[in-house]
Design an enzyme around this catalytic site. Structure first.
Site, PDB file in Angstrom:
ATOM      1  N   LYS A  22     -24.429 -25.335 -42.153  1.00  0.00           N
ATOM      2  CA  LYS A  22     -23.042 -25.240 -42.640  1.00  0.00           C
ATOM      3  C   LYS A  22     -22.246 -24.236 -41.812  1.00  0.00           C
ATOM      4  CE  LYS A  22     -22.205 -22.327 -46.170  1.00  0.00           C
ATOM      5  NZ  LYS A  22     -21.133 -21.320 -46.057  1.00  0.00           N
ATOM      6  N   ASN A  23     -22.814 -23.049 -41.597  1.00  0.00           N
ATOM      7  CA  ASN A  23     -22.028 -21.989 -40.945  1.00  0.00           C
ATOM      8  C   ASN A  23     -21.859 -22.209 -39.443  1.00  0.00           C
ATOM      9  OD1 ASN A  23     -21.606 -20.824 -43.373  1.00  0.00           O
ATOM     10  ND2 ASN A  23     -23.047 -19.136 -43.106  1.00  0.00           N
ATOM     11  N   ARG A 102     -13.321 -19.265 -47.062  1.00  0.00           N
ATOM     12  CA  ARG A 102     -12.799 -18.321 -46.099  1.00  0.00           C
ATOM     13  C   ARG A 102     -12.822 -18.840 -44.666  1.00  0.00           C
ATOM     14  NH1 ARG A 102     -12.215 -12.837 -45.574  1.00  0.00           N
ATOM     15  NH2 ARG A 102     -12.846 -12.344 -43.469  1.00  0.00           N
ATOM     16  N   CYS A 126     -13.561 -11.832 -52.275  1.00  0.00           N
ATOM     17  CA  CYS A 126     -14.455 -12.808 -52.884  1.00  0.00           C
ATOM     18  C   CYS A 126     -15.581 -12.056 -53.549  1.00  0.00           C
ATOM     19  CB  CYS A 126     -14.971 -13.810 -51.855  1.00  0.00           C
ATOM     20  SG  CYS A 126     -16.141 -13.098 -50.718  1.00  0.00           S
ATOM     21  N   ARG A 131     -13.672  -8.394 -47.607  1.00  0.00           N
ATOM     22  CA  ARG A 131     -13.635  -9.306 -46.465  1.00  0.00           C
ATOM     23  C   ARG A 131     -12.255  -9.415 -45.809  1.00  0.00           C
ATOM     24  NH1 ARG A 131     -17.261 -14.453 -47.761  1.00  0.00           N
ATOM     25  NH2 ARG A 131     -17.706 -14.297 -45.562  1.00  0.00           N
ATOM     26  N   PRO A 132     -11.813  -8.344 -45.140  1.00  0.00           N
ATOM     27  CA  PRO A 132     -10.497  -8.352 -44.506  1.00  0.00           C
ATOM     28  C   PRO A 132     -10.438  -9.249 -43.262  1.00  0.00           C
ATOM     29  CG  PRO A 132     -11.664  -6.327 -43.969  1.00  0.00           C
ATOM     30  CD  PRO A 132     -12.533  -7.078 -44.932  1.00  0.00           C
ATOM     31  N   LEU A 135      -9.789  -7.719 -37.877  1.00  0.00           N
ATOM     32  CA  LEU A 135     -10.353  -7.889 -36.532  1.00  0.00           C
ATOM     33  C   LEU A 135      -9.800  -9.149 -35.864  1.00  0.00           C
ATOM     34  CD1 LEU A 135     -14.067  -6.954 -37.338  1.00  0.00           C
ATOM     35  CD2 LEU A 135     -12.338  -5.491 -36.273  1.00  0.00           C
ATOM     36  N   ASP A 317     -27.289 -13.171 -45.462  1.00  0.00           N
ATOM     37  CA  ASP A 317     -27.330 -14.430 -46.229  1.00  0.00           C
ATOM     38  C   ASP A 317     -28.735 -14.749 -46.748  1.00  0.00           C
ATOM     39  OD1 ASP A 317     -24.650 -14.728 -45.825  1.00  0.00           O
ATOM     40  OD2 ASP A 317     -24.815 -16.264 -44.267  1.00  0.00           O
ATOM     41  N   ILE A 339     -24.027  -5.125 -44.659  1.00  0.00           N
ATOM     42  CA  ILE A 339     -22.911  -5.950 -44.146  1.00  0.00           C
ATOM     43  C   ILE A 339     -21.761  -6.026 -45.158  1.00  0.00           C
ATOM     44  CG2 ILE A 339     -22.250  -8.186 -43.153  1.00  0.00           C
ATOM     45  CD1 ILE A 339     -24.457  -6.835 -41.496  1.00  0.00           C
ATOM     46  N   ARG A 409     -21.896 -25.896 -52.433  1.00  0.00           N
ATOM     47  CA  ARG A 409     -21.096 -25.530 -51.253  1.00  0.00           C
ATOM     48  C   ARG A 409     -21.962 -25.468 -50.003  1.00  0.00           C
ATOM     49  NH1 ARG A 409     -17.398 -20.375 -51.674  1.00  0.00           N
ATOM     50  NH2 ARG A 409     -17.167 -21.048 -49.527  1.00  0.00           N
TER      51      ARG A 409
HETATM   52  C1  EPZ Z   1     -19.993 -15.270 -41.868  1.00  0.00           C
HETATM   53  O1  EPZ Z   1     -18.907 -14.796 -42.626  1.00  0.00           O
HETATM   54  C2  EPZ Z   1     -20.721 -16.266 -42.723  1.00  0.00           C
HETATM   55  N1  EPZ Z   1     -19.811 -17.350 -43.084  1.00  0.00           N
HETATM   56  C3  EPZ Z   1     -21.246 -15.563 -43.979  1.00  0.00           C
HETATM   57  O2  EPZ Z   1     -21.996 -16.503 -44.724  1.00  0.00           O
HETATM   58  C4  EPZ Z   1     -22.155 -14.417 -43.560  1.00  0.00           C
HETATM   59  O3  EPZ Z   1     -22.561 -13.710 -44.703  1.00  0.00           O
HETATM   60  C5  EPZ Z   1     -21.408 -13.473 -42.601  1.00  0.00           C
HETATM   61  O4  EPZ Z   1     -20.869 -14.215 -41.484  1.00  0.00           O
HETATM   62  C6  EPZ Z   1     -22.277 -12.357 -42.058  1.00  0.00           C
HETATM   63  O5  EPZ Z   1     -23.369 -12.903 -41.374  1.00  0.00           O
HETATM   64  C7  EPZ Z   1     -19.600 -18.344 -42.227  1.00  0.00           C
HETATM   65  O6  EPZ Z   1     -20.133 -18.382 -41.128  1.00  0.00           O
HETATM   66  C8  EPZ Z   1     -18.695 -19.435 -42.667  1.00  0.00           C
HETATM   67  P1  EPZ Z   1     -18.154 -11.356 -40.844  1.00  0.00           P
HETATM   68  P2  EPZ Z   1     -17.726 -13.955 -41.917  1.00  0.00           P
HETATM   69  O7  EPZ Z   1     -16.770 -11.462 -40.291  1.00  0.00           O
HETATM   70  O8  EPZ Z   1     -17.545 -14.433 -40.538  1.00  0.00           O
HETATM   71  C9  EPZ Z   1     -16.162  -7.179 -41.956  1.00  0.00           C
HETATM   72  C10 EPZ Z   1     -22.686 -17.687 -46.661  1.00  0.00           C
HETATM   73  O9  EPZ Z   1     -23.293 -17.334 -47.719  1.00  0.00           O
HETATM   74  N2  EPZ Z   1     -14.921  -7.676 -41.345  1.00  0.00           N
HETATM   75  O10 EPZ Z   1     -19.300 -11.357 -39.883  1.00  0.00           O
HETATM   76  O11 EPZ Z   1     -16.579 -13.961 -42.830  1.00  0.00           O
HETATM   77  C11 EPZ Z   1     -16.519  -7.909 -43.236  1.00  0.00           C
HETATM   78  O12 EPZ Z   1     -15.801  -7.430 -44.344  1.00  0.00           O
HETATM   79  C12 EPZ Z   1     -21.581 -16.826 -46.080  1.00  0.00           C
HETATM   80  O13 EPZ Z   1     -22.929 -18.746 -46.075  1.00  0.00           O
HETATM   81  C13 EPZ Z   1     -13.868  -6.795 -41.175  1.00  0.00           C
HETATM   82  O14 EPZ Z   1     -13.936  -5.610 -41.517  1.00  0.00           O
HETATM   83  O15 EPZ Z   1     -18.381 -12.507 -41.921  1.00  0.00           O
HETATM   84  C14 EPZ Z   1     -18.010  -7.686 -43.341  1.00  0.00           C
HETATM   85  O16 EPZ Z   1     -18.256  -6.434 -43.908  1.00  0.00           O
HETATM   86  C15 EPZ Z   1     -21.175 -15.710 -46.969  1.00  0.00           C
HETATM   87  N3  EPZ Z   1     -12.703  -7.269 -40.620  1.00  0.00           N
HETATM   88  C16 EPZ Z   1     -18.442  -7.667 -41.858  1.00  0.00           C
HETATM   89  O17 EPZ Z   1     -17.250  -7.459 -41.103  1.00  0.00           O
HETATM   90  C17 EPZ Z   1     -12.570  -8.566 -40.216  1.00  0.00           C
HETATM   91  O18 EPZ Z   1     -11.500  -8.942 -39.714  1.00  0.00           O
HETATM   92  C18 EPZ Z   1     -19.081  -8.963 -41.374  1.00  0.00           C
HETATM   93  O19 EPZ Z   1     -18.259 -10.083 -41.750  1.00  0.00           O
HETATM   94  C19 EPZ Z   1     -13.662  -9.455 -40.377  1.00  0.00           C
HETATM   95  C20 EPZ Z   1     -14.827  -8.966 -40.940  1.00  0.00           C
END
Ligand code: EPZ
Length: 431
Positions: A22-23, A102, A126, A131-132, A135, A317, A339, A409
């Site tokens: 999925k991801n 998201r 969420c 989850r801002p 970046l 995850d 994370i 999902r």
């Molecule tokens: C991806 O989410 C995955 N989703 C998530 O899987 C997974 O948990 C996550 O990566 C971490 O591996 C998809 O691929 C669709 P991040 P993503 O940006 O990209 C912070 C599941 O269960 N951050 O790597 O949204 C954030 O808050 C889902 O399948 C900022 O601060 O995650 C977090 O603490 C849930 N600013 C960290 O970075 C930003 O602009 C990592 O988030 C973006 C992120």
């Protein structure tokens, strides 16, 4: 709303075919916005998030055909999809779709790169954290975009197109790396992404973009160099196996005991999970197209400490699932989530099954108990829900997991796959 009912305590024996990730599939589908030609993806998982993204892409003007059938209602029923963004007819990604999923916000970079503007809803918080999007926004601004927040939307413009830039992420972010990779592939000049995420899903996206004509160096490392192209073209690509589904069923075999062969996947994708499972006393044998996971039901699980980290570390995850396993260990385990700030929502539900868990800030101390006992539970996100399924497989008596739409999902035919290995599991249709 449907529920899942499990009568636990049965060892599992059999074979499970792992679906496409999925991801990985979600960003690969979004990449279709970068070209007017057709992008065809196979090994697409049949899960609800894919349908949600099809809906979003269709309302940007993408024509979607699932297994050769036109996608009218957005319900996914096939394993191959063709996406053609001949024209972008609408650059707004609305709140009612992005708040549900998201990954929808990933259209921001590709729309800006392709047509110079986008209006994308902020996804909001969420169940697992705030989850801002900073970046994504900062990176695109460094590439020359003007972005402001208005009415809950990121309103973005790049009237003169995006320009290559040197961007260093302060935090490793999968989504921001994907968003900027896609934007940079069509930008003018060279973009360097430092401290980029190295998850296998990023590499999958790089491979698709390369097949579309993009020039990207550094795959698998945290420094990606992208030389922008004026145009990208269509491509055909197969989505990688779902490493989180692979790890989840490996833990199913571990927690219930028995022997499950996982096919259509790769052991190397879950090396960090395998390491923990082996330390816990689970046998893992890599095969040509997957792995075999064995635990003698008479052999106790050992407690192991786990800390989530960006890839190649232990995946967030897979945190809820390993916690379920540690609940029945013959010892104690400290599980630390680095994370997301709020990813312990499964703790009170696991406790309802008799688990002994104490949370202190970002760490949870899990003391193994001899037995979990079935109960009615529910969860607030995908991986938390599946951890309750795993715990239910080990628990005596009946466990009913409510709010199954979270599971739908991201897990394709979960109850069918587990039932084929001897689990007593069925779905109770809700009103
Ligand atoms: C991806 O989410 C995955 N989703 C998530 O899987 C997974 O948990 C996550 O990566 C971490 O591996 C998809 O691929 C669709 P991040 P993503 O940006 O990209 C912070 C599941 O269960 N951050 O790597 O949204 C954030 O808050 C889902 O399948 C900022 O601060 O995650 C977090 O603490 C849930 N600013 C960290 O970075 C930003 O602009 C990592 O988030 C973006 C992120």
């Amino acid at each position: 709303m449907d529920s899942i009912r499990i009568r636990g305590g049965k060892p599992l024996y059999g074979k499970i075919e792992i679906s496409g990730a999925k991801n990985a599939a979600l960003p690969l589908m979004v990449a279709s916005l970068l070209t007017e030609e057709t992008v065809t993806l196979s090994n697409l998982p049949h899960v609800a998030d894919i349908s949600t993204l099809i809906n979003l892409l269709c309302q940007h003007g993408v024509k979607a055909h699932l297994n050769g059938h036109s996608e009218a209602e957005g319900s996914s029923n096939g394993r191959a999809i063709s996406l053609t963004a001949a024209q972008i007819t609408n650059t707004e990604a609305p709140y009612n779709i992005v708040r549900k999923m998201r990954a929808g916000a990933l259209v921001l970079g590709p729309l800006l790169a392709r047509v110079g503007k986008a209006k994308v809803s902020l996804p909001g918080g969420c169940a697992i954290g705030t989850r801002p999007m900073n970046l994504h926004v900062d990176g695109l601004e460094a590439m020359g975009a003007n972005i402001h927040i208005e009415g809950g939307y990121m309103v973005a413009e790049a009237p003169n197109g995006l320009k290559g830039a040197e961007i260093r992420f302060e935090t490793v972010s999968v989504g921001a790396t994907e968003d900027l990779l896609m934007a940079a592939a069509l930008a003018d000049g060279i973009t360097v992404l430092e401290n980029a995420a190295r998850e296998p899903e990023i590499t999958d996206l790089i491979h698709l973009l390369q097949a579309m004509g993009a020039q990207i160096e550094g795959e698998g490392t945290d420094r990606l160099v992208i030389t922008g192209k004026e145009k990208l073209h269509g491509a055909t690509y197969s989505v990688m196996p779902d490493r989180i589904e692979t790890g989840t069923y490996a833990i199913a075999a571990a927690i219930a005991g028995g022997r499950i062969e996982l096919t259509n996947t790769r052991a190397a994708l879950i090396a960090s999970v395998i390491e923990v499972l082996q330390e816990a006393g689970v046998e893992i044998e890599p095969t040509e197209n997957g792995l075999i996971v064995t635990r003698d039901p008479a052999t106790p699980i050992q407690g192991v400490d786990v800390q989530t980290q960006p890839y190649p570390g232990y995946p967030t995850d897979m945190q809820a699932q390993i916690m379920a396993l540690m609940c029945v260990s013959n010892g104690a385990s400290m599980i630390t989530e680095t994370i997301f700030e709020n990813r312990f929502m499964h703790v009170p539900e696991l406790s309802r099954l008799g688990a002994n868990i104490n949370v202190h800030g970002r760490s949870a101390m899990v003391r193994g108990v001899p037995e979990l006992v079935g109960a009615e539970v529910m969860a607030t996100d995908l991986r938390a829900s599946v951890s309750l399924v795993l715990a239910g497989l080990a628990a005596s008596g009946e466990t009913v997991i409510n709010r199954v739409y979270h599971l739908d999902r991201g897990y394709e035919r979960l109850e069918e796959k587990l039932a084929a290995c001897g689990a007593e599991i069925d779905r109770i249709q809700g009103e």
